[in-house]
Design a protein around this motif. Structure first.
Motif, PDB file in Angstrom:
ATOM      1  N   VAL B 184      33.371  24.527  71.183  1.00  0.00           N
ATOM      2  CA  VAL B 184      34.661  24.493  71.244  1.00  0.00           C
ATOM      3  C   VAL B 184      35.971  25.191  70.962  1.00  0.00           C
ATOM      4  O   VAL B 184      37.326  24.822  70.740  1.00  0.00           O
ATOM      5  CB  VAL B 184      34.251  24.981  69.367  1.00  0.00           C
ATOM      6  CG1 VAL B 184      35.114  25.774  68.215  1.00  0.00           C
ATOM      7  CG2 VAL B 184      33.368  24.415  68.974  1.00  0.00           C
ATOM      8  N   LEU B 185      35.456  25.680  71.645  1.00  0.00           N
ATOM      9  CA  LEU B 185      36.985  27.177  72.783  1.00  0.00           C
ATOM     10  C   LEU B 185      37.108  25.499  73.095  1.00  0.00           C
ATOM     11  O   LEU B 185      38.786  25.726  72.870  1.00  0.00           O
ATOM     12  CB  LEU B 185      35.927  27.947  73.976  1.00  0.00           C
ATOM     13  CG  LEU B 185      37.133  28.573  74.555  1.00  0.00           C
ATOM     14  CD1 LEU B 185      38.048  29.843  73.786  1.00  0.00           C
ATOM     15  CD2 LEU B 185      35.939  29.027  75.796  1.00  0.00           C
ATOM     16  N   GLU B 186      37.385  25.064  74.283  1.00  0.00           N
ATOM     17  CA  GLU B 186      38.138  24.504  75.103  1.00  0.00           C
ATOM     18  C   GLU B 186      38.599  23.029  73.891  1.00  0.00           C
ATOM     19  O   GLU B 186      39.807  22.922  74.097  1.00  0.00           O
ATOM     20  CB  GLU B 186      36.887  23.271  75.865  1.00  0.00           C
ATOM     21  CG  GLU B 186      36.731  23.702  76.815  1.00  0.00           C
ATOM     22  CD  GLU B 186      34.811  23.588  77.983  1.00  0.00           C
ATOM     23  OE1 GLU B 186      34.977  22.305  77.031  1.00  0.00           O
ATOM     24  OE2 GLU B 186      35.152  24.267  78.477  1.00  0.00           O
ATOM     25  N   TYR B 187      38.333  22.785  72.557  1.00  0.00           N
ATOM     26  CA  TYR B 187      38.714  21.878  71.073  1.00  0.00           C
ATOM     27  C   TYR B 187      40.200  22.783  71.553  1.00  0.00           C
ATOM     28  O   TYR B 187      41.278  22.262  71.516  1.00  0.00           O
ATOM     29  CB  TYR B 187      38.027  21.876  70.466  1.00  0.00           C
ATOM     30  CG  TYR B 187      38.561  21.014  69.577  1.00  0.00           C
ATOM     31  CD1 TYR B 187      38.911  19.612  69.669  1.00  0.00           C
ATOM     32  CD2 TYR B 187      39.136  21.894  68.124  1.00  0.00           C
ATOM     33  CE1 TYR B 187      39.107  19.174  67.812  1.00  0.00           C
ATOM     34  CE2 TYR B 187      39.170  21.257  67.057  1.00  0.00           C
ATOM     35  CZ  TYR B 187      40.221  20.069  66.952  1.00  0.00           C
ATOM     36  OH  TYR B 187      40.591  19.935  66.052  1.00  0.00           O
ATOM     37  N   ILE B 188      39.965  23.879  71.020  1.00  0.00           N
ATOM     38  CA  ILE B 188      41.096  24.773  70.502  1.00  0.00           C
ATOM     39  C   ILE B 188      41.971  24.445  71.471  1.00  0.00           C
ATOM     40  O   ILE B 188      43.194  24.724  71.347  1.00  0.00           O
ATOM     41  CB  ILE B 188      40.771  26.234  70.009  1.00  0.00           C
ATOM     42  CG1 ILE B 188      39.810  25.873  68.909  1.00  0.00           C
ATOM     43  CG2 ILE B 188      41.665  26.481  69.745  1.00  0.00           C
ATOM     44  CD1 ILE B 188      38.805  27.425  68.861  1.00  0.00           C
ATOM     45  N   GLN B 189      41.890  25.330  72.655  1.00  0.00           N
ATOM     46  CA  GLN B 189      42.902  25.300  74.125  1.00  0.00           C
ATOM     47  C   GLN B 189      43.454  23.711  74.035  1.00  0.00           C
ATOM     48  O   GLN B 189      44.777  24.047  74.093  1.00  0.00           O
ATOM     49  CB  GLN B 189      41.987  25.239  75.084  1.00  0.00           C
ATOM     50  CG  GLN B 189      41.814  26.947  74.769  1.00  0.00           C
ATOM     51  CD  GLN B 189      40.620  27.505  76.320  1.00  0.00           C
ATOM     52  OE1 GLN B 189      40.394  27.057  76.924  1.00  0.00           O
ATOM     53  NE2 GLN B 189      41.019  28.622  76.640  1.00  0.00           N
ATOM     54  N   ALA B 190      43.236  22.777  73.910  1.00  0.00           N
ATOM     55  CA  ALA B 190      43.365  21.542  74.315  1.00  0.00           C
ATOM     56  C   ALA B 190      44.388  21.114  72.920  1.00  0.00           C
ATOM     57  O   ALA B 190      45.625  21.282  73.344  1.00  0.00           O
ATOM     58  CB  ALA B 190      42.164  20.160  73.975  1.00  0.00           C
ATOM     59  N   GLU B 191      44.002  21.592  71.612  1.00  0.00           N
ATOM     60  CA  GLU B 191      45.059  21.230  70.787  1.00  0.00           C
ATOM     61  C   GLU B 191      45.895  22.288  70.450  1.00  0.00           C
ATOM     62  O   GLU B 191      47.178  21.465  70.357  1.00  0.00           O
ATOM     63  CB  GLU B 191      43.890  21.914  69.212  1.00  0.00           C
ATOM     64  CG  GLU B 191      42.917  20.820  68.377  1.00  0.00           C
ATOM     65  CD  GLU B 191      43.442  20.069  67.530  1.00  0.00           C
ATOM     66  OE1 GLU B 191      44.124  18.593  68.375  1.00  0.00           O
ATOM     67  OE2 GLU B 191      43.796  20.139  66.511  1.00  0.00           O
ATOM     68  N   LEU B 192      45.966  22.954  71.285  1.00  0.00           N
ATOM     69  CA  LEU B 192      47.191  24.252  71.190  1.00  0.00           C
ATOM     70  C   LEU B 192      48.296  23.377  72.124  1.00  0.00           C
ATOM     71  O   LEU B 192      49.290  23.710  72.158  1.00  0.00           O
ATOM     72  CB  LEU B 192      46.382  25.303  71.834  1.00  0.00           C
ATOM     73  CG  LEU B 192      45.339  26.530  70.811  1.00  0.00           C
ATOM     74  CD1 LEU B 192      45.363  27.872  70.871  1.00  0.00           C
ATOM     75  CD2 LEU B 192      46.893  26.645  69.152  1.00  0.00           C
ATOM     76  N   LYS B 193      47.425  23.087  73.302  1.00  0.00           N
ATOM     77  CA  LYS B 193      48.461  22.706  74.518  1.00  0.00           C
ATOM     78  C   LYS B 193      49.048  21.034  73.873  1.00  0.00           C
ATOM     79  O   LYS B 193      50.091  21.167  73.861  1.00  0.00           O
ATOM     80  CB  LYS B 193      47.198  22.104  75.030  1.00  0.00           C
ATOM     81  CG  LYS B 193      48.451  22.332  76.857  1.00  0.00           C
ATOM     82  CD  LYS B 193      47.306  22.434  78.267  1.00  0.00           C
ATOM     83  CE  LYS B 193      47.701  23.809  78.203  1.00  0.00           C
ATOM     84  NZ  LYS B 193      46.056  24.118  79.166  1.00  0.00           N
ATOM     85  N   GLU B 194      48.498  20.684  72.973  1.00  0.00           N
ATOM     86  CA  GLU B 194      49.191  19.163  72.800  1.00  0.00           C
ATOM     87  C   GLU B 194      50.356  19.614  71.405  1.00  0.00           C
ATOM     88  O   GLU B 194      51.311  18.938  71.493  1.00  0.00           O
ATOM     89  CB  GLU B 194      48.063  18.601  72.009  1.00  0.00           C
ATOM     90  CG  GLU B 194      48.019  17.036  72.091  1.00  0.00           C
ATOM     91  CD  GLU B 194      46.513  16.378  71.174  1.00  0.00           C
ATOM     92  OE1 GLU B 194      45.217  16.692  71.811  1.00  0.00           O
ATOM     93  OE2 GLU B 194      46.794  15.921  70.097  1.00  0.00           O
ATOM     94  N   ILE B 195      50.133  20.510  70.178  1.00  0.00           N
ATOM     95  CA  ILE B 195      51.192  21.270  69.343  1.00  0.00           C
ATOM     96  C   ILE B 195      51.880  21.893  69.771  1.00  0.00           C
ATOM     97  O   ILE B 195      52.840  21.924  69.009  1.00  0.00           O
ATOM     98  CB  ILE B 195      49.636  21.192  68.196  1.00  0.00           C
ATOM     99  CG1 ILE B 195      49.796  22.687  68.420  1.00  0.00           C
ATOM    100  CG2 ILE B 195      48.758  20.749  67.473  1.00  0.00           C
ATOM    101  CD1 ILE B 195      48.860  22.885  67.646  1.00  0.00           C
ATOM    102  N   GLU B 196      51.928  22.238  70.944  1.00  0.00           N
ATOM    103  CA  GLU B 196      53.270  22.973  71.787  1.00  0.00           C
ATOM    104  C   GLU B 196      53.791  22.921  71.747  1.00  0.00           C
ATOM    105  O   GLU B 196      55.374  23.334  70.611  1.00  0.00           O
ATOM    106  CB  GLU B 196      52.413  23.890  72.642  1.00  0.00           C
ATOM    107  CG  GLU B 196      53.551  24.504  74.057  1.00  0.00           C
ATOM    108  CD  GLU B 196      53.946  25.102  74.828  1.00  0.00           C
ATOM    109  OE1 GLU B 196      52.606  25.521  75.468  1.00  0.00           O
ATOM    110  OE2 GLU B 196      54.387  25.805  75.359  1.00  0.00           O
ATOM    111  N   PRO B 197      54.472  21.586  71.790  1.00  0.00           N
ATOM    112  CA  PRO B 197      55.526  21.346  71.874  1.00  0.00           C
ATOM    113  C   PRO B 197      56.312  20.608  70.283  1.00  0.00           C
ATOM    114  O   PRO B 197      57.422  20.142  69.953  1.00  0.00           O
ATOM    115  CB  PRO B 197      55.989  19.490  72.624  1.00  0.00           C
ATOM    116  CG  PRO B 197      54.971  19.792  73.193  1.00  0.00           C
ATOM    117  CD  PRO B 197      53.975  20.517  72.677  1.00  0.00           C
TER     118      PRO B 197
END
Lengths: 975, 506
Positions: B184-197
């Motif tokens: 789940v941690l990795e999912y969150i980190q990936a999500e945050l990367k994706e939505i940042e821009p």
């Protein structure tokens, strides 16, 4: 032509006043006068038949030969006809001969009703029917009751039976306007209650039959009877029975001196008994007047009632003005029968603010504190956490409810014998309109910002509930030959319920001068509205086939459609079948006739439903937040915040379907010794499947933690015995006894999402927030108490929290006492309920009483648990709370809410009422006069330590409105 | 007549609701509001969560309680079922507060998923939504995903391995599977990367909405704690996130520390992401209303704090008091204690006068004016505050980040201490900047802001090692078993969802 004259008397030689004497074959008739005399003139010569009839007596026809100009004397002695009275029992959409009844149907008529100052109709039959528990919610005047027929069948949906008044199913939900929605029916207008218990009897009501059905039949006018006027009235006084176990001022001072000497300065100088200040000896009166009578083809009854009853909490009151009209008419040579009912009432309730604070307040504080003008001169701490002065609440707060409820129906029966013999068409149209208002006014001297976050408050709630009904059905009733009888009914029913509930609340009043009349002048106003509709459409049929009077078979089928379910599950099918076997009609059973006067075996099986879950629950819906649940997103150009009314999708289960109760019943009806002893024994098992329940669903599968869905199964099983016997029956002395006893067990068999050590906590208590004392767990009783097992010391007292040893048993032996160590312990549902009625008559005197009780019902004494500890005087800054006497025994410093010490056996036996009356011999002008005195709730035998062992169906004793004891002095007069 | 179609009158069916353009903003705002309110009627009524008292079901109230009550920062007097067990670290899987938080977290996730299902391009197209709304939608969806990431982080931090589901699982579908903490941690980190821009530029979003800085902050906080969840340390990413925020120039420390916690703190220059309350428009018995009222009692005069009603609940233990040079706040202004009539020691948990009171949150504005309503406060809650960025930067450097430096770390810390001391008197040197100092300084700066449990666990002091009053249910405190570093999965969900396995020890 000649004349016939004479006197009509009963078997004791008493004249019958108003008996009808008819010349058979003509429309000529007359009624007897006050001495029982009659005179028929212009009787044609020749052989004639004269018939005398009188309600409750068997008709008697005599043949005479009349000669021209002759006056013949012909006396009639009519015998009482018990058969006639009991011959027919009402069932849903019709009635059957008693012999043909195959379901479990119990009828209670006027003569068996409870006596007393009764406001609500259901209390007329408390304790009278086996397996019917009528638990008064509290002791408020006209308060509601919880009714359980054979236990609770549901967890979330309603467990209340369906009430049907003269064919009109009622919307029985409460409104803010009154204490009990049934109060619009004046008890003195009721002729009988018929309780339908098993599925064979209730399945005809399909989706509303699972909790049993109570059919109320009202009094009607009778064709061919002379006008009769009846008056009933009484005066009543009531007062508190028992004494709350709180410390008095002296004991409280001692306690503070001993336990918290540093707080002595906070004591007041008064000796106030807050219960004496808030309770009173209450009075009441009731007057009912009715006129009934009829002509050749019609009957009428008109009645009016007035009742005014104070509650023992000062200010509480209920008042009812009611009327009822009945008119029935035979038209078209008796082929069209029309029966119309219209009844209604205005009930006005004055609600009390409760006396919870009387349990709390320091008894050394005074009632009044003239210097405290901010609170209208009443003593108050002015601290929102401190209890409020209950006297101030009673005297300053206004809380009025008013409700107008009218129901009316017209049923018509058109006999179509000329089309097909035995065929008739019936129709019934009806309405139920309930409108009312509840207004609450709290002046600024009662609620101000020192104790709440507003200064004065007005709240006005208006409500309208309407319910329209249309039934149409065809009946075919015929004896095919000597041995075979058939009774068929098919019908359609449409009922639509509407509800509208606008509320207007105003807070922060600029002035108190307008009272509740001007909510609009409040600084802050909050309008709300709720509006609902639901509709029920049904098709149903019933067949009763009787063979040789020995076997009777009944089968019913109902198809119900409800707006409360989605298109896939909207329609439900509810079948039932029952068989009765009348043993005494068998040839071989002739020998039994000497012993038995009646012997009937019955078995029945059926499916009923429950849909009382509220509306639109199967639909996906978005709820828009109100003005106080908005959220700030950014600012306007002028710097003010922008608040957005948010939208939330609600959790739902599109697949909701009917809750179904399948029941099996086996019964035996019997009579001995010429009917001197009669009774019935029943055994039943009821399984409720697809239980509708708000359960936790797997997180992530829906839009909330809990969703109303169909899960699980619940079972009720039990045995019921009813016995009625005549002990003595002589002209001078008669004594009859009737009793009933019922055993029921309710068990949660399955809830798909709850197993093992889990469960759903229920039963919120006072003290703390979110504290629940009961649990629903598979295999347990419904709402079993869920508590720690308290360790007892050598004296049998619970170990307290000052002693240096564990208080509770570590059930899972993990060395930690936490929630996991709570266990199931007893439940509020009684194992056995019973009632005993005695009627004794000696000459003109009558003595009647009703005893009632329960065994195995437990109560959580929340009054003690929430007040029986010393932290009440040390825990809060600035004030002290009174302490429950149990603290002197337990020595608890802090509350022990979850201790089993507070779960007490509340088995009880109550003398509900005892009445002594005297009936005077008829005098000229007065056909009957009876004076009586009734004692209500005079004695209760119980080991329960609280005020009253009956604390409402939930089993949590939390300072309810105390139940009074009282005396009633009454008179009944007939003209 | 067999017509059984009766439509609701007080609510809207989806067809009707989405027929207007503003429906998407209402729905998205509800997800933000999910951190603040408890239902659709304020202050209570029409609750979101039904298996317990509505006031208790507040996201913020329970998050705060689970993060603070079992630590040295707070004790609470009340006897609500299971509440003392939070203070003494003896909760079970039946605890109603644990349950409240658990369901609140997944309620948020469910709302986000539903929003994403309803806000797809296809559905917008089919409904004929206006161009303007269509243009907003990428940001709306990114914000919803940010809120989901936030709640999933809370979920793994509190509960370990948790049910995992996204917008791909429709309502009423089968029970979700349990995903490991790391997954789940990795999912969150990936999500945050994706939505940042996709998020708004730092400091440009409307107040209350999350922007890119909120994403960075969440990345920083998660990065710092990632090793606790089993991830390989990556402190350089933490420093990057901190630098992004600092360099954006959108945030600045307030001159007066206490102004961050008062009724007009919506104007704080320090808030990166806040949960907003308003005495009239956003009423709840949770959130800051709880934090203000529950902290009052004893000799405190409620009116001084802008409210009526001292609930007599929350205080602190001597351990927190002792972190400050003195208890009056004269030296370090962050020491906001009320001591009159209070004992420093906590002899009894349920006596309000035991332990110093902490009126950190108040319903008065910085100029002393009371808030609009005496019960429901105007004070917003700083979920992410700029001051913490300073502390995270320093800690990441101390823990081995190579893209930052100690000198900057000391400067950042000293900025906090200068404000606290109103002078240079509190300044520290590079030698004094140790991890132990960071833990203490975080307590001094961020106490009662819902960080303490996570911090103590990161420093290995939540169960083992750390000792404070009433930890382990003894007055002097004792160590507790390490399984209490995560809360249990509530019994209710274990029973509802056969895919779940309970955390060890429960």
């Amino acid at each position: 032509q000649g004349k016939v004259q004479g006197v009509a008397t009963d078997e004791n030689g008493e004249p019958l006043i108003g008996a009808t004497v008819l010349l058979v074959g003509s429309s000529r008739g007359t009624a007897t006068d006050f001495d029982g005399n009659y005179l028929l003139e212009n009787v044609p010569s020749g052989e004639q038949q004269i018939r005398a009839s009188y309600t409750g007596y068997a008709d008697l026809t005599k043949t005479i030969t009349v000669a021209d100009g002759e006056t013949i004397t012909l006396d009639f002695t009519l015998g009482e006809d018990v058969e006639v009275l009991d011959e027919v029992v009402v069932i849903g959409y019709g009635s059957v001969r008693k012999e043909d009844a195959t379901g479990v149907v119990a009828k209670v008529t006027t003569k068996d009703f409870n006596r007393g100052a009764i406001v609500s109709p259901e209390q007329l039959i408390t304790g009278k029917v086996a397996g019917v528990q009528i638990a008064p919610g509290d002791g408020s005047p006209g308060g509601g009751s919880a009714i359980r027929i054979r236990g609770a069948t549901s967890l979330n949906a309603s467990n209340e039976p369906l009430f049907v008044v003269d064919g009109m199913p009622l919307d029985n939900e409460g409104t803010a306007g009154g204490r009990n929605p049934l109060n619009f029916i004046n008890p003195s207008d009721i002729e009988s209650f018929t309780v339908l218990k098993d599925a064979s009897a209730t399945a005809i009501y399909g989706s509303r039959g699972a909790n049993g059905v109570i059919i109320i039949t009202t009094k009607k006018g009778e064709a061919g009877s002379r006008p009769r006027v009846n008056y009933d009235g009484y005066y009543t006084v009531n007062e508190l029975r028992g004494e709350p176990a709180m410390l008095d001022a002296g004991a409280f001072r001692d306690l503070v001196t001993f336990h918290a000497p540093s707080r002595l300065s906070q004591l007041g100088n008064a000796n106030t008994n807050w219960f004496d200040e808030t309770l009173r000896t209450a009075q009441g009166q009731s007057h009912n007047l009715s006129v009934s009578g009829g002509g050749q083809d019609y009957g009428y009854r008109i009645s009016a009632g007035f009742q005014e009853l104070e509650g023992i909490i000062r200010s509480s009151e209920t008042e009812r003005i009611s009327y009822a009209l009945n008119y029935n008419h035979k038209l078209l040579d008796g082929n069209l029968l029309i029966n119309t009912n219209l009844r209604g009432a205005r009930t006005q309730d004055v609600f009390d603010p409760g006396i919870g604070a009387a349990w709390e307040l320091d008894p050394t504080q005074p009632v009044l504190d003239p210097a405290n003008t901010a609170f209208g001169g009443y003593f108050e701490y002015g601290n929102p956490l401190a209890p409020r002065n209950p006297v101030s609440a009673i005297e300053q707060r206004q809380d009025l409810g008013q409700s107008f409820r009218n129901i009316g129906n017209m049923d018509m029966e058109l006999k179509l014998d000329n089309l097909l013999e035995g065929l008739s068409l019936k129709g019934n149209v009806g309405f139920d309109i309930n409108q009312g208002e509840r207004t609450t006014f709290e002046p600024t001297t009662f609620v101000n910002t020192q104790v709440a976050n507003y200064n004065g408050r007005v709240r006005v709630e208006n409500f309208t509930r309407t319910n329209y009904l249309m039934d149409a059905y065809l009946k075919y009733q015929r004896s095919l030959n000597e041995r075979n009888r058939l009774d068929l009914t098919v019908g359609y029913s449409y009922q639509d319920f509407n509800e509208e509930y606008p509320i207007f609340e105003g807070q922060n009043l600029p002035t108190d001068q307008f009272g509740a009349n001007r909510p609009d002048i409040a600084e802050d106003v909050f309008p709300f509205n709720t509006s609902f509709e639901n509709r029920l459409i049904s098709f149903w049929g019933r067949a009763i086939y009787s063979f040789d009077d020995r076997y009777v078979l009944t089968a019913t089928l109902r198809r119900d459609g409800s707006t409360r379910f989605g298109p896939e599950n909207r329609w439900g099918l509810f079948p039932s079948a029952a068989l009765a076997w009348r043993v005494l009609e068998e040839n071989w059973a002739e020998g039994l006739n000497d012993l038995f006067s009646d012997l009937k075996f019955r078995v029945s099986y059926g499916v009923t439903g429950n849909q009382e879950i509220g509306d639109y629950r199967y639909l996906s819906q978005y709820a828009i937040s109100d003005q106080r649940a908005r959220y700030q997103i950014g600012y306007n150009a002028d710097g003010t915040p922008i608040f957005i009314n948010t939208a939330r999708p609600d959790a739902y289960d599109a697949g909701l379907k009917w809750e179904e109760t399948t029941s099996f019943n086996a019964g035996l009806e019997f009579g001995f010794g010429n009917g001197r002893i009669s009774g019935s024994l029943e055994y039943y098992v009821q399984n409720t499947n697809d239980l509708l329940f708000d359960v936790n669903v797997a997180a992530g599968t829906n839009l909330s933690d809990r969703v109303l869905t169909n899960v699980g199964e619940l079972q009720n099983s039990g045995v019921e015995l009813s016995l009625t016997g005549t002990v003595v029956n002589t002209p001078e002395l008669s004594w009859s006894l009737s009793g009933n006893i019922a055993y029921n067990r309710t068990e949660v068999l399955e809830i798909s999402n709850i197993a093992g050590s889990g469960g759903i906590l229920r039963g919120g208590i006072s003290g703390g927030v979110g504290n629940n004392i009961q649990i629903l767990r598979v295999g347990g009783e419904i709402d079993a108490f869920y508590v720690y097992e308290h360790i007892l010391d050598e004296n049998g007292n619970p170990v307290n929290d000052v002693a240096d040893q564990p208080m509770y048993v570590d059930q899972n032996e993990d060395g930690v006492i936490n929630e996991a160590d709570r266990r199931l312990y007893q439940s509020p549902a009684p194992d056995i309920i019973y009632g005993l009625t005695s009627n004794l008559q000696f000459k003109g005197f009558d003595l009647a009483m009703t005893l009632r009780g329960a065994v195995g019902n437990y109560v959580y004494n929340n009054n003690a648990s929430n007040r029986g500890f010393y932290n009440r005087i040390t825990g809060l800054p600035g004030f002290m709370n009174n302490v429950h006497e149990s603290a002197l025994v337990t020595g608890f410093r802090n509350p022990q809410y979850f201790s089993d010490y507070y779960v007490e056996d509340a088995s009880f036996m109550r003398l509900d009422n005892i009445t002594l009356g005297y009936t005077f011999l008829p005098k000229r002008g007065v056909s009957s006069l009876r004076l009586y005195v009734t004692g209500q709730n005079l004695l209760v035998f119980t080991r329960y330590s609280g005020l009253d062992p009956e604390v409402g169906i939930g089993g949590i004793d939390n300072a309810p409105y105390p139940r009074p004891m009282g005396f009633i002095f009454g008179a009944s007069l007939g003209l | 007549c067999t017509d059984l179609d009766v439509q609701p009158r007080n609510n809207l069916t989806p067809d009707v609701f989405f027929s207007t353009d503003d429906s998407y903003e209402r729905f998205l705002t509800r997800i933000y509001a999910g951190l603040a309110v408890t239902g659709q009627a304020g202050p209570a009524g029409n609750a979101d969560i039904k298996s317990l008292d509505e006031g208790f079901s507040s996201y913020l109230r329970q998050y705060w309680q689970l993060q603070e009550l079992p630590t040295d920062e707070a004790v609470i007097a009340w006897n609500d079922d299971g509440l003392p067990d939070l203070v003494t670290q003896s909760w079970s899987s039946n605890n109603q507060f644990v349950r409240a938080m658990y369901y609140r977290v997944f309620f948020q996730v469910s709302m986000v998923n539903e929003f994403l299902r309803e806000a797809t391009d296809e559905k917008l197209d089919a409904r004929g939504v206006s161009e303007e709304v269509v243009a907003q939608m990428p940001t709306f969806r990114a914000e919803a995903r940010f809120l989901r990431a936030l709640s999933y982080w809370h979920a793994i931090d509190l509960f370990g391995n948790v049910p995992f589901f996204t917008e791909d699982q429709a309502v009423g579908a089968t029970a979700p599977r349990q995903a490991g903490r790391l997954e789940v941690l990795e999912y969150i980190q990936a999500e945050l990367k994706e939505i940042e821009p996709l998020m708004a530029e730092p400091g440009t979003a409307a107040y209350g909405r999350a922007d890119r800085a909120a994403v960075w902050m969440l990345q920083a906080k998660i990065g710092l704690n990632a090793p606790v969840y089993g991830a390989t340390p990556a402190y350089n990413e933490v420093v990057d996130a901190c630098n992004n925020i600092i360099n954006s120039g959108a945030y600045a420390l307030m001159d007066t520390y206490h102004h961050n916690f008062l009724a007009d703190n919506d104007r704080s220059s320090e808030f990166i992401f806040s949960v907003n309350f308003d005495g009239e428009a956003t009423q709840t018995f949770g959130g800051t209303t709880y934090l203000v009222h529950a902290a009052l009692g004893g000799n405190m005069t409620d009116a001084n704090y802008g409210v009526v009603g001292a609930w007599g609940g929350l205080r602190t233990t001597p351990s927190l008091v002792d972190l400050f040079p003195d208890e009056t706040g004269n030296i370090d202004e962050r020491a906001i204690f009320f001591t009159d009539g209070q004992t420093k020691a906590v002899g009894a948990i349920n006596e309000f006068t035991n332990g110093y009171a902490v009126p950190k949150y108040q319903n008065v504005t910085s100029d002393g004016t009371a808030g609009q309503d005496p019960t429901f406060v105007d004070t917003d809650y700083p979920m992410f505050r700029f001051a913490e960025v300073h502390l995270i930067y320093a800690e990441a450097v101390l823990r081995g980040a190579t893209n930052g430096d100690i000198a900057t770390a000391v400067t950042l810390i000293n900025l906090l201490r200068e404000r606290a001391y109103d002078s240079a008197a509190g300044q520290i040197t590079a030698d004094e900047l140790t991890l132990d100092f960071i833990l203490d300084e975080r307590a001094r700066e961020l106490y009662w802001e819902g960080h303490r449990r996570t911090d103590l666990i990161r420093f290995g002091q939540f169960t083992e090692k750390g000792i404070w009053a009433w930890k382990g249910n003894v007055a002097e405190g004792q160590e507790t078993p390490t399984f209490r570093n995560v809360y249990p999965i509530p019994v209710e969900d274990l029973l509802s969802n056969p895919n779940l396995v309970q955390n060890d020890g429960y």
